[in-house]
Design an enzyme around this catalytic site. Structure first.
Site, short mmCIF file in Angstrom:
data_model
loop_
_atom_site.label_atom_id
_atom_site.label_comp_id
_atom_site.label_asym_id
_atom_site.label_seq_id
_atom_site.Cartn_x
_atom_site.Cartn_y
_atom_site.Cartn_z
N CYS A 94 18.90 -14.83 -30.49
CA CYS A 94 18.88 -15.62 -31.55
C CYS A 94 17.55 -16.57 -31.96
O CYS A 94 17.15 -16.97 -30.70
CB CYS A 94 20.32 -16.58 -31.42
N CYS A 97 17.31 -21.73 -31.92
CA CYS A 97 16.79 -22.61 -31.01
C CYS A 97 15.41 -22.15 -30.34
O CYS A 97 15.22 -20.93 -30.17
CB CYS A 97 17.79 -22.90 -29.76
N CYS A 400 9.91 -34.27 -42.15
CA CYS A 400 10.45 -33.28 -41.05
C CYS A 400 9.44 -32.28 -40.51
O CYS A 400 9.90 -31.46 -39.74
CB CYS A 400 11.63 -32.57 -41.89
#
Length: 447
Positions: A94, A97, A400
């Protein structure tokens, strides 16, 4: 492991080749920098500064400016390394993260190093010159011991494979890593049970759990020609769908919005519109912005890229009846929501359109305060130049992306503004993302 000293023909793919490397500093994007024996730069994921690893190339050719790689074997581990709590984190898995393998405190230090490097490289600013103490603050409740993961993500977009199974995208790939659960998903998302069932004919399923209410929502994106399934989840939920023709989001049943809460106000957020993902983010950022701007009675303020009106509402409550706030937002549904959310504040007006197009048409030549929360690419040189000419007493820049922030701070400096303070918040634990709030003021004395 292939011999790293063997010359490779120009343009030859190096995908799969392995190099034993000493890992250098962290870089922007969730990886660290290393070099092959020939001097070619490697951006290596799943490692930490100072480690010795075997890095396997995932992207790049022999004449590429840099290669991307995964650390597949750790030969000499950092003291900040932990076993990844999530079974789906790691090389080839994945991509959600970046730092599951690092202690929480180390993650924040790494993010701080990235911010400092971007400020120096793109704006020529040291932390001291930016009024920043170098720390990245965890959100309330997120300071957990190594091996524990904060369940913070109130919006998760699950990818669905061709067989209808639920997963998340692999790093820089459309491939799907099938999962049973996402550890960083907020409890309100996990309780829906999206991962427990198949979703035939769907491309994605986005699950949303509001922080300020019990509202829950799923947004379905069908594959081309796909039919919507009967949605039966573990908790009551509204269902929306993305139209494959126009990309619009349409209500199937339930509410077309969720209700969020921040700064003692309720905000309607419709059709999957933007709201901060971390449960503590909205309040954290409002506090930082208001503490930096210090609004006064009768102030005239601008809220640019205003979304559903979070900062416009906060300022509008603090400037008295003779003050005024103009918000500008490009998303049509967000503008509708902002006008609804702030209808009790007649001193607040929301305009629809792109900031660089709408702002010049307003005829505004001066204001007291500005807050801007631009998309990841930043505000850009032209918009910053325009804002610098309005003579604002204080400007709050919510970012951000530290690279975009640093570029725009350099443009503000050219426009006569200096950074008064900068604060950084870890509102995306386990990922490489970080949120910053910079407060600017005129550099010339007496302004």
């Amino acid at each position: 492991m292939q011999n790293e000293s063997t010359p490779s023909p120009a343009g030859e793919s190096l995908v799969g080749r392995e190099y034993e490397v000493e890992v250098g500093p962290v870089a922007h994007g969730g990886h660290c920098i290393a070099r092959t024996a020939e001097g070619q730069v490697l951006f290596v994921r799943h490692t930490l500064p100072g480690e010795k690893v075997v890095a396997r190339v995932t992207e790049g050719e022999s004449d590429s400016r840099f290669l991307r790689a995964d650390a597949v074997t750790v030969l000499d581990a950092s003291k900040d390394r932990v076993a990844a709590p999530c079974p789906y984190a790691g090389p080839g898995k994945c991509g959600g993260c970046d730092w599951q393998h690092a202690k929480p405190g180390a993650q924040r230090r790494l993010k701080g190093e990235v911010i400092a490097e971007q400020l120096q490289r793109l704006a020529g600013l040291t932390p001291e010159e930016a009024g920043w103490d170098g720390t990245v603050m965890p959100a309330e409740g997120d300071k957990l011991p190594p091996g524990e993961v904060p369940a913070w993500r109130t919006r998760v977009q699950y990818a669905i494979d061709a067989d209808g199974r639920v997963g998340l995208r692999k790093h820089r790939s459309h491939d799907v890593e099938i999962i049973d659960e996402c550890l960083i998903a907020a409890p309100g998302v996990s309780e829906l049970g999206v991962e427990k069932q198949d979703w035939p004919q769907m491309a994605t399923v986005e699950a949303i759990s509001a922080t300020g209410s019990h509202d829950r929502q799923v947004i379905l994106t069908p594959r081309e020609g796909g039919r919507l399934p009967l949605v039966e989840l573990d908790k009551p939920v509204s269902v929306l769908r993305v139209d494959e023709k126009d990309g619009g989001v349409h209500r199937v049943h339930g509410r077309a919005f969720v209700r969020e809460r921040a700064d003692d106000r309720t905000y309607r957020v419709g059709s999957g519109g933007f709201w901060q993902v971390h449960p503590q983010a909205a309040d954290t950022l409002v506090r930082a912005v208001m503490q930096g701007l210090l609004p006064r009675k009768n102030d005239m303020a601008l809220d640019l890229y205003c979304g559903v009106g979070l900062f416009a509402g906060a300022i509008g409550q603090r400037i008295g009846e003779k003050g005024a706030v103009l918000g500008i937002e490009s998303g049509k549904r967000a503008v509708e929501d902002a006008r609804h959310n702030l209808k009790d504040l007649d001193r607040v007006r929301i305009e629809h359109g792109k900031v660089d197009q709408v702002l010049p048409r307003t005829g505004i030549t001066e204001c007291d305060l500005i807050v801007l929360d631009p998309p990841r690419a930043g505000a850009g040189k032209a918009t910053v130049k325009h804002l610098s000419g309005l003579g604002a007493r204080r400007i709050a820049y919510v970012a951000c992306d530290p690279a975009a922030l640093a570029r725009d701070l350099a443009y503000f400096r050219d426009g006569g503004y200096k950074v008064r303070t900068l604060r950084a918040f870890d509102l995306f634990p386990m990922t490489s993302h970080v949120e910053c709030v910079a407060i600017l003021e005129p550099a010339a004395k007496g302004l």
